[in-house]
Design an enzyme around this catalytic site. Structure first.
Site, PDB file in Angstrom:
ATOM      1  N   ASP A 143       0.857  -1.195   0.000  1.00  0.00           N
ATOM      2  CA  ASP A 143       0.000   0.000   0.000  1.00  0.00           C
ATOM      3  C   ASP A 143       0.882   1.231   0.000  1.00  0.00           C
ATOM      4  O   ASP A 143       2.083   1.159   0.315  1.00  0.00           O
ATOM      5  CB  ASP A 143      -0.910   0.000   1.248  1.00  0.00           C
ATOM      6  CG  ASP A 143      -2.211   0.775   1.039  1.00  0.00           C
ATOM      7  OD1 ASP A 143      -2.141   1.975   0.741  1.00  0.00           O
ATOM      8  OD2 ASP A 143      -3.285   0.173   1.175  1.00  0.00           O
ATOM      9  N   ASP A 190       3.446   1.735  -4.833  1.00  0.00           N
ATOM     10  CA  ASP A 190       2.516   2.497  -5.671  1.00  0.00           C
ATOM     11  C   ASP A 190       2.214   1.619  -6.884  1.00  0.00           C
ATOM     12  O   ASP A 190       3.088   1.378  -7.720  1.00  0.00           O
ATOM     13  CB  ASP A 190       3.172   3.817  -6.102  1.00  0.00           C
ATOM     14  CG  ASP A 190       2.259   4.638  -6.999  1.00  0.00           C
ATOM     15  OD1 ASP A 190       1.217   4.119  -7.453  1.00  0.00           O
ATOM     16  OD2 ASP A 190       2.597   5.815  -7.247  1.00  0.00           O
ATOM     17  N   VAL A 191       0.971   1.147  -6.983  1.00  0.00           N
ATOM     18  CA  VAL A 191       0.621   0.168  -8.034  1.00  0.00           C
ATOM     19  C   VAL A 191       0.691   0.745  -9.444  1.00  0.00           C
ATOM     20  O   VAL A 191       0.641  -0.006 -10.422  1.00  0.00           O
ATOM     21  CB  VAL A 191      -0.785  -0.448  -7.815  1.00  0.00           C
ATOM     22  CG1 VAL A 191      -0.848  -1.254  -6.537  1.00  0.00           C
ATOM     23  CG2 VAL A 191      -1.884   0.620  -7.861  1.00  0.00           C
ATOM     24  N   ASN A 219      -6.336  -5.324  -5.426  1.00  0.00           N
ATOM     25  CA  ASN A 219      -7.420  -4.685  -4.676  1.00  0.00           C
ATOM     26  C   ASN A 219      -7.332  -3.156  -4.672  1.00  0.00           C
ATOM     27  O   ASN A 219      -8.366  -2.485  -4.576  1.00  0.00           O
ATOM     28  CB  ASN A 219      -7.386  -5.211  -3.236  1.00  0.00           C
ATOM     29  CG  ASN A 219      -8.231  -4.377  -2.302  1.00  0.00           C
ATOM     30  OD1 ASN A 219      -9.446  -4.483  -2.276  1.00  0.00           O
ATOM     31  ND2 ASN A 219      -7.570  -3.507  -1.524  1.00  0.00           N
ATOM     32  N   TYR A 275     -15.212   6.024 -12.933  1.00  0.00           N
ATOM     33  CA  TYR A 275     -14.976   4.868 -12.060  1.00  0.00           C
ATOM     34  C   TYR A 275     -15.612   3.615 -12.683  1.00  0.00           C
ATOM     35  O   TYR A 275     -14.965   2.562 -12.766  1.00  0.00           O
ATOM     36  CB  TYR A 275     -15.569   5.155 -10.676  1.00  0.00           C
ATOM     37  CG  TYR A 275     -15.427   4.032  -9.670  1.00  0.00           C
ATOM     38  CD1 TYR A 275     -14.212   3.791  -9.031  1.00  0.00           C
ATOM     39  CD2 TYR A 275     -16.508   3.216  -9.352  1.00  0.00           C
ATOM     40  CE1 TYR A 275     -14.087   2.771  -8.101  1.00  0.00           C
ATOM     41  CE2 TYR A 275     -16.393   2.199  -8.417  1.00  0.00           C
ATOM     42  CZ  TYR A 275     -15.183   1.977  -7.793  1.00  0.00           C
ATOM     43  OH  TYR A 275     -15.064   0.964  -6.878  1.00  0.00           O
ATOM     44  N   LYS A 280     -13.909   0.000 -13.802  1.00  0.00           N
ATOM     45  CA  LYS A 280     -14.299  -1.283 -13.216  1.00  0.00           C
ATOM     46  C   LYS A 280     -14.864  -2.228 -14.277  1.00  0.00           C
ATOM     47  O   LYS A 280     -14.698  -3.448 -14.184  1.00  0.00           O
ATOM     48  CB  LYS A 280     -15.281  -1.063 -12.070  1.00  0.00           C
ATOM     49  CG  LYS A 280     -14.643  -0.352 -10.864  1.00  0.00           C
ATOM     50  CD  LYS A 280     -13.477  -1.152 -10.300  1.00  0.00           C
ATOM     51  CE  LYS A 280     -12.846  -0.527  -9.076  1.00  0.00           C
ATOM     52  NZ  LYS A 280     -11.738  -1.325  -8.517  1.00  0.00           N
TER      53      LYS A 280
HETATM   54  N1  LIG Z   1     -16.114  -0.118  -0.519  1.00  0.00           N
HETATM   55  C1  LIG Z   1     -16.963  -0.301  -1.523  1.00  0.00           C
HETATM   56  O1  LIG Z   1     -18.166   0.025  -1.405  1.00  0.00           O
HETATM   57  C2  LIG Z   1     -16.496  -0.936  -2.812  1.00  0.00           C
HETATM   58  C3  LIG Z   1     -17.461  -1.381  -3.700  1.00  0.00           C
HETATM   59  C4  LIG Z   1     -17.059  -1.955  -4.906  1.00  0.00           C
HETATM   60  C5  LIG Z   1     -15.713  -2.107  -5.191  1.00  0.00           C
HETATM   61  N2  LIG Z   1     -14.784  -1.669  -4.302  1.00  0.00           N
HETATM   62  C6  LIG Z   1     -13.378  -1.844  -4.673  1.00  0.00           C
HETATM   63  O2  LIG Z   1     -12.729  -2.590  -3.674  1.00  0.00           O
HETATM   64  C7  LIG Z   1     -11.351  -2.188  -3.574  1.00  0.00           C
HETATM   65  C8  LIG Z   1     -11.035  -1.807  -2.149  1.00  0.00           C
HETATM   66  O3  LIG Z   1     -11.882  -0.722  -1.789  1.00  0.00           O
HETATM   67  P1  LIG Z   1     -12.058  -0.182  -0.291  1.00  0.00           P
HETATM   68  O4  LIG Z   1     -13.461   0.215  -0.168  1.00  0.00           O
HETATM   69  O5  LIG Z   1     -11.448  -1.103   0.676  1.00  0.00           O
HETATM   70  O6  LIG Z   1     -11.192   1.181  -0.447  1.00  0.00           O
HETATM   71  P2  LIG Z   1     -10.190   1.911   0.573  1.00  0.00           P
HETATM   72  O7  LIG Z   1     -10.023   3.294   0.037  1.00  0.00           O
HETATM   73  O8  LIG Z   1     -10.676   1.754   1.950  1.00  0.00           O
HETATM   74  O9  LIG Z   1      -8.853   1.079   0.352  1.00  0.00           O
HETATM   75  C9  LIG Z   1      -8.157   1.167  -0.866  1.00  0.00           C
HETATM   76  C10 LIG Z   1      -6.678   1.054  -0.584  1.00  0.00           C
HETATM   77  O10 LIG Z   1      -5.976   1.215  -1.831  1.00  0.00           O
HETATM   78  C11 LIG Z   1      -4.821   1.993  -1.548  1.00  0.00           C
HETATM   79  N3  LIG Z   1      -4.323   2.654  -2.775  1.00  0.00           N
HETATM   80  C12 LIG Z   1      -4.891   3.671  -3.448  1.00  0.00           C
HETATM   81  N4  LIG Z   1      -4.084   4.046  -4.460  1.00  0.00           N
HETATM   82  C13 LIG Z   1      -2.990   3.248  -4.410  1.00  0.00           C
HETATM   83  C14 LIG Z   1      -1.807   3.150  -5.191  1.00  0.00           C
HETATM   84  N5  LIG Z   1      -1.563   3.977  -6.232  1.00  0.00           N
HETATM   85  N6  LIG Z   1      -0.908   2.200  -4.868  1.00  0.00           N
HETATM   86  C15 LIG Z   1      -1.130   1.371  -3.816  1.00  0.00           C
HETATM   87  N7  LIG Z   1      -2.222   1.418  -3.024  1.00  0.00           N
HETATM   88  C16 LIG Z   1      -3.139   2.360  -3.334  1.00  0.00           C
HETATM   89  C17 LIG Z   1      -5.286   3.007  -0.514  1.00  0.00           C
HETATM   90  O11 LIG Z   1      -4.197   3.593   0.176  1.00  0.00           O
HETATM   91  C18 LIG Z   1      -6.180   2.163   0.373  1.00  0.00           C
HETATM   92  O12 LIG Z   1      -5.469   1.579   1.438  1.00  0.00           O
HETATM   93  C19 LIG Z   1     -11.180  -1.040  -4.577  1.00  0.00           C
HETATM   94  O13 LIG Z   1     -10.658  -1.534  -5.796  1.00  0.00           O
HETATM   95  C20 LIG Z   1     -12.601  -0.542  -4.771  1.00  0.00           C
HETATM   96  O14 LIG Z   1     -12.771   0.120  -6.005  1.00  0.00           O
HETATM   97  C21 LIG Z   1     -15.148  -1.083  -3.121  1.00  0.00           C
END
Ligand SMILES: NC(=O)c1ccc[n+]([C@@H]2O[C@H](COP(=O)([O-])OP(=O)(O)OC[C@H]3O[C@@H](n4cnc5c(N)ncnc54)[C@H](O)[C@@H]3O)[C@@H](O)[C@H]2O)c1
Length: 261
Positions: A37, A63-64, A90, A159, A163
């Site tokens: 992360d 950084d992904v 993720n 977004y 996705k």
């Molecule tokens: N929470 C929801 O309602 C939901 C619904 C559908 C899909 N998702 C997907 O699930 C995944 C996780 O979401 P979440 O809700 O836990 O989000 P979150 O924001 O709580 O966690 C996402 C993590 O990704 C990290 N991140 C962001 N940019 C980055 C980068 N360039 N390099 C490395 N790490 C990076 C952030 O620091 C964070 O820790 C995401 O892909 C999101 O799009 C979430």
């Protein structure tokens, strides 16, 4: 069921939210987990929590969107934990904005994390997973898409675009790796609205009052609540484990029935 004993897993965006719960769950299931992360403090704390409770985890700053960073984290994971079996792509970012008002800078930022990050992770995971013997458990790549990759939205078209891209990149990866004879499976997970820091941000920018948010959550899907990270982590665990040995190119929807109507 859903055990991953002895397997090596890498979870991007694993410091918190869905990724954090997935890292915990994989470690409880017997895997050694590399949590990667941008968020160092949270990521190190989670790796420490897992180790204290008897699991095996490390944290790597990552950084992904950067290819050199991917080369480093895959190499360091394999050096410190062993050969990679499971990749959970993720990490993701969300942004509210109608198309007319979305800047090119914002578009590029969202695509860099949600699309380029998944592409680079898949590329570098295949590079090391492809030598797995055909009679071993398959390596497993799991990509976080969303219900926003299945149906449209009035407030976050870019977004949704990313996705939807992840959904078809997953299926193409599944086909390509088999065509090349690699023992790798690739599936996508499609969460509905799930409690997490990202979701807190979505609701905070929604202009709804606290009471309206409570009512909104209760009517958002058929089950009357938002998902919890553990709901999504369980589906990811299934795809990571050999219990899903006959699944590749699939999309697993975990949304409380949101897309059923
Ligand atoms: N929470 C929801 O309602 C939901 C619904 C559908 C899909 N998702 C997907 O699930 C995944 C996780 O979401 P979440 O809700 O836990 O989000 P979150 O924001 O709580 O966690 C996402 C993590 O990704 C990290 N991140 C962001 N940019 C980055 C980068 N360039 N390099 C490395 N790490 C990076 C952030 O620091 C964070 O820790 C995401 O892909 C999101 O799009 C979430």
């Amino acid at each position: 069921m859903n055990r991953v004993d002895g397997k090596i897993a890498l979870v991007t965006g694993g410091a918190r939210g869905i990724g954090g719960e997935t890292a915990r769950r994989l470690a409880q299931g017997g895997a050694s987990v590399a949590i990667t992360d941008l968020l160092e403090t949270e990521g190190k704390a989670l790796a420490g929590e897992i180790v204290e409770s008897g699991g095996n985890a490390i944290f790597l700053t990552h950084d992904v969107t950067r290819e050199d960073a991917w080369q480093q984290v895959v190499a360091e994971t394999e050096q410190r934990l062993g050969q990679l079996d499971i990749l959970v792509n993720n990490a993701g970012v969300w942004s509210r904005g109608v198309i007319e008002e979305t800047s090119v800078e914002d578009f590029d930022r969202i695509c860099a994390v949600n699309l380029k990050g998944v592409f680079l992770g898949t590329k570098h995971a295949i590079g090391t997973m492809k030598n797995r013997p055909p009679d071993a458990d398959s390596a497993s790549i799991i990509n976080l898409s969303s219900t926003a990759g299945l149906v449209g939205s009035a407030t976050s078209a870019v977004y949704s675009m990313t996705k939807g891209g992840v959904r078809l990149f997953t299926k193409s990866t599944a086909i390509e790796v088999r065509a090349r004879g690699y023992n790798i499976r690739c599936n996508s997970v499609h969460p509905g609205a799930t409690e997490s820091p990202m979701q807190d941000d979505i609701l905070a920018t929604s202009n709804m009052s606290p009471d309206e948010i409570i009512a909104f959550k209760a009517t958002r899907n058929l089950l009357g609540r938002y998902g919890e990270p553990i709901d999504i982590a369980k589906a990811i665990m299934f795809l990571a484990s050999n219990d899903s040995a006959f699944m590749t190119g699939s999309e697993v929807v975990v949304d409380g029935g949101y897309t059923a109507r």
